[in-house]
Design an enzyme around this catalytic site. Structure first.
Site, PDB file in Angstrom:
ATOM      1  N   ASP A 341      48.624  45.856  32.472  1.00 18.07           N
ATOM      2  CA  ASP A 341      47.522  46.616  31.632  1.00 18.07           C
ATOM      3  C   ASP A 341      46.774  47.269  32.753  1.00 18.07           C
ATOM      4  O   ASP A 341      45.688  48.090  32.066  1.00 18.07           O
ATOM      5  CB  ASP A 341      46.680  45.371  31.101  1.00 18.07           C
ATOM      6  CG  ASP A 341      45.966  44.534  32.018  1.00 18.07           C
ATOM      7  OD1 ASP A 341      46.524  44.332  33.112  1.00 18.07           O
ATOM      8  OD2 ASP A 341      44.943  43.918  31.839  1.00 18.07           O
ATOM      9  N   ASP A 378      35.057  45.870  42.712  1.00 17.36           N
ATOM     10  CA  ASP A 378      36.247  45.199  42.213  1.00 17.36           C
ATOM     11  C   ASP A 378      37.314  45.835  43.345  1.00 17.36           C
ATOM     12  O   ASP A 378      37.541  46.768  43.353  1.00 17.36           O
ATOM     13  CB  ASP A 378      36.762  45.687  40.878  1.00 17.36           C
ATOM     14  CG  ASP A 378      37.945  44.458  40.292  1.00 17.36           C
ATOM     15  OD1 ASP A 378      37.688  43.397  40.645  1.00 17.36           O
ATOM     16  OD2 ASP A 378      39.156  44.955  40.244  1.00 17.36           O
ATOM     17  N   GLU A 407      33.923  42.766  46.696  1.00 16.04           N
ATOM     18  CA  GLU A 407      34.443  41.721  46.272  1.00 16.04           C
ATOM     19  C   GLU A 407      35.995  41.652  46.608  1.00 16.04           C
ATOM     20  O   GLU A 407      36.954  42.198  46.119  1.00 16.04           O
ATOM     21  CB  GLU A 407      34.726  41.595  44.481  1.00 16.04           C
ATOM     22  CG  GLU A 407      35.276  40.395  43.846  1.00 16.04           C
ATOM     23  CD  GLU A 407      36.873  40.642  43.505  1.00 16.04           C
ATOM     24  OE1 GLU A 407      37.535  39.548  43.147  1.00 16.04           O
ATOM     25  OE2 GLU A 407      37.429  42.082  43.451  1.00 16.04           O
ATOM     26  N   LYS A 519      38.470  35.525  30.819  1.00 17.00           N
ATOM     27  CA  LYS A 519      38.845  37.054  31.238  1.00 17.00           C
ATOM     28  C   LYS A 519      39.647  37.521  30.089  1.00 17.00           C
ATOM     29  O   LYS A 519      39.810  38.919  29.788  1.00 17.00           O
ATOM     30  CB  LYS A 519      39.690  36.840  32.548  1.00 17.00           C
ATOM     31  CG  LYS A 519      38.954  36.688  33.800  1.00 17.00           C
ATOM     32  CD  LYS A 519      39.781  36.632  34.933  1.00 17.00           C
ATOM     33  CE  LYS A 519      40.568  38.092  35.268  1.00 17.00           C
ATOM     34  NZ  LYS A 519      41.487  37.839  36.424  1.00 17.00           N
ATOM     35  N   TYR A 520      40.361  36.661  29.259  1.00 15.54           N
ATOM     36  CA  TYR A 520      41.206  37.217  28.400  1.00 15.54           C
ATOM     37  C   TYR A 520      40.799  36.725  26.934  1.00 15.54           C
ATOM     38  O   TYR A 520      41.775  36.930  25.843  1.00 15.54           O
ATOM     39  CB  TYR A 520      42.608  36.644  28.653  1.00 15.54           C
ATOM     40  CG  TYR A 520      43.153  36.915  29.940  1.00 15.54           C
ATOM     41  CD1 TYR A 520      43.190  38.083  30.287  1.00 15.54           C
ATOM     42  CD2 TYR A 520      43.125  35.751  30.801  1.00 15.54           C
ATOM     43  CE1 TYR A 520      43.764  38.480  31.687  1.00 15.54           C
ATOM     44  CE2 TYR A 520      43.539  36.249  32.371  1.00 15.54           C
ATOM     45  CZ  TYR A 520      43.890  37.471  32.597  1.00 15.54           C
ATOM     46  OH  TYR A 520      44.249  37.677  34.016  1.00 15.54           O
TER      47      TYR A 520
END
Length: 643
Positions: A341, A378, A407, A519-520
């Protein structure tokens, strides 16, 4: 290059890569500088430390002190944000050398009339620099040095502290040498002291089964503030891609209603300058940022440089992505993990200048349009180092208050390079350091080596990506231990909640990953719930705001204990006005007893009053070694020390 200079300056510390990168400070911190300064022979040397802010034209200066083995030291305090430079200057001071040599001859009983005439010349050389009173006094000294009949008075003048001070105040600096300049970057205080809380905005709704909004997040701000957090970090708030969207538990195929990962950024609803339509509008987000500030909270945004397959960039700028020979795109991978994704940005693109400009534009949009001053970045280690140095530098030119958290759970030297390039703070290995030996070694590495000058740690016990094995038991005491140590060892601390305080601990078997990861999917939390962990986290965060010693990381001394399960460490502020002693039982199941050795070199030999700021209990310790006993119900002491 040949020259007559006699002085050599070397081994200037602190400095990074010969001055290629800046060391870091916050406003009102000290910069302690040392240097080796030598010259041939035995003449008197003088060294000074010089510094100036980027907006200043004149150098400030303070004398350096000789310590041992030709090492000199001095310090200066930074008062403004932005760039400073410092350097060391040194010279053979012939006037002071004359006074020192003459004193030794006089003490040896030698007749020094010729030397006094030399001294008169040194005095004449500084007449035009001296003030009115000093000039009058110097003329009297010169007359005396040149008059044989006034020999005894001349000797007294030659040996006087007054003459020494005047020579020191007006050095000739003959053949002086100046070192290279070394940079310092000064941030606001939040760079060094911050308390982070992370939650998913889409899980902020109070209604079961309903997607959260920015308005729901506003409703939760009092809870975040009440717990003592000053930074609220959100995973990406942008539209989530629908092509190759991930399902629950990172399933490669999404089912109807699956919301996908927020890090799969971009869809028909927009890209990095848009908000997810179910969260709300840009105006809603601005309102959230403004309201958060009224609670003393800054919103930290996720700056994730990647795109979902249906991100507008893919259609409008295909050159910014790597395409395979068969026409398919290279999606993100971290073998064996696959992120279908997500399409990584192709930084090797020939169109890299426009790419960089666009990514800078994205960051500046949120800074200037929505007043964002903190970014959590990120995976920065998967993008070029020099890009980060450029981007952070460009943003700080216009907006010096902006801070960046890296991160990057990766190799040490890569983490360090990112910090050198300008990242304000960094995630760390604390998440996996659990034993007394591991914690002690890591704390020493962070605070007693070169890392202390540029690498600011931010200790996170957990993240949405990481549920470490030691938390997978759901043991309440372990959760208390890990937050306590994170919040007291490092002045920057963060936690992913409310999963942490609610002891969410079910993991994918054999992995350090949450099962049914948020997260999902959208979670429904009981945001009104309180428990022992929320209570103690709140108290610890409150103490951090009250104690200067806990608002910095590097002033720390590990204390000896008689138990391998007890770790103890003392922290103090730069001016030694505040001292705290932390003692923690690392065993979450059994009580432990032992003695703790006080670092008397730091706190002195007199009796010490220790007050546990968690319980309020107070004791007098009048010995170097003192007994402690800690139970799993409350496995730590946080002592305030008063002499």
């Amino acid at each position: 290059m040949q020259n007559q200079a006699r002085v050599v300056i070397e081994n200037i510390q602190p400095q990074l890569n010969g001055g290629q990168f800046y060391i870091k400070r916050i406003i009102d911190q000290w910069v302690h500088v040392t240097a080796d300064v030598i010259a041939d022979g035995h003449d008197v040397l003088v060294a000074v430390l010089q510094w100036k802010h980027e907006k200043e034209k004149q150098w400030c200066e303070v004398p350096m002190q000789l310590t041992t083995n030709d090492a000199w030291s001095a310090k200066f305090r930074v008062k403004q944000q932005g760039h400073y430079h410092y350097r060391v200057a040194a010279w053979v001071d012939y006037a002071l050398n004359w006074q020192h040599g003459t004193e030794r001859k006089i003490n040896d009983g030698q007749y020094v009339k010729s030397e006094l005439l030399e001294g008169a010349e040194y005095c004449k050389a500084i007449l035009n620099k001296a003030n009115k009173d000093e000039k009058k006094w110097l003329k009297e000294v010169i007359a005396c040095f040149e008059d044989t009949a006034k020999y005894e008075q001349a000797i007294a003048f030659a040996l006087s502290e007054e003459l020494h001070q005047i020579f020191t105040s007006y050095p000739a600096r003959i053949l002086g040498v100046t070192s290279a300049e070394y940079p310092v970057y000064v941030d606001r205080k939040k760079a060094l002291f911050s308390t982070w809380y992370e939650f998913f905005p889409r899980s902020a709704s109070s209604t079961l089964g309903k997607h959260g909004t920015f308005k729901d997040c506003e409703r939760l701000l009092p809870r975040v503030a009440e717990m003592g957090f000053d930074t609220l970090y959100f995973p990406p708030i942008h539209p989530i891609g629908e092509v190759n969207r991930k399902g629950k538990n990172n399933a490669t195929t999404a089912q109807l209603g699956d919301v996908g990962s927020p890090w799969g950024i971009g869809s028909v609803h927009g890209g990095h300058q848009a908000t997810h339509p179910e969260l709300g509008t840009i105006e809603d987000f601005k309102s959230l940022v403004k309201t958060a500030k009224s609670y003393g909270i800054e919103i930290a945004m996720d700056y994730a440089l990647q795109a979902a397959p249906d991100h507008p960039y893919v259609k409008d700028h295909p050159q910014w992505f790597k395409w395979r020979p068969d026409g398919t795109v290279q999606y993100a991978e971290n073998p064996p993990k696959k992120y279908q994704d997500i399409q990584p940005i192709y930084f090797e693109s020939e169109d890299w200048k426009n790419l960089w400009a666009e990514l800078l534009k994205v960051a500046l949009f949120w800074v200037e349009e929505c007043d964002i001053k903190v970014f959590r970045v990120d995976n920065p280690h998967t993008k070029p180092f020099h890009f980060w140095g450029w981007l952070i530098g460009e943003i700080k030119k216009k907006h010096p208050d902006v801070l960046f958290l890296s991160e990057a759970f990766t190799r040490p030297k890569i983490m360090h390079q990112l910090a050198k390039q300008g990242f304000t703070q960094s995630y760390t290995y604390y998440t996996w350091r659990t034993t007394k030996e591991e914690l002690s070694a890591y704390l020493t590495e962070l605070t007693q080596t070169e890392q202390k000058e540029f690498f600011r740690p931010n200790f996170w016990p957990n993240t949405p990506d990481i549920l470490p094995y030691h938390l997978q038991s759901g043991n309440e005491t372990m959760y208390l231990i890990r937050y306590f140590l994170a919040a007291t060892m490092s002045s920057n601390v963060g936690v992913y909640g409310p999963a942490y305080e609610f002891l969410v601990h079910e993991a994918i078997p054999g992995k350090e990953e949450y099962y049914n990861s948020e997260k999902y999917e959208v979670y429904h939390w009981d945001w009104n719930a309180r428990n022992k962990i929320t209570m103690l986290m709140t108290r610890i965060n409150q103490i951090r705001k009250e104690r200067l010693s806990l608002q910095q990381t590097n002033n720390v001394v590990l204390c000896e204990t008689t138990s391998s399960d007890l770790i103890a460490f003392l922290k103090y502020d730069d001016d030694h006005t505040d001292h705290t002693l932390m003692v923690c039982n690392l065993d979450p199941y059994y009580p432990k007893q032992g003695s703790v050795q006080l670092p008397l070199k730091i706190i002195g030999n007199q009796p010490v009053r220790v007050t546990d700021l968690i319980t309020g209990n107070s004791y007098w310790w009048d010995k170097e070694w003192n007994y402690v006993e800690l139970h799993p119900a409350l496995p730590f002491h946080l002592f305030k020390l008063e002499r």
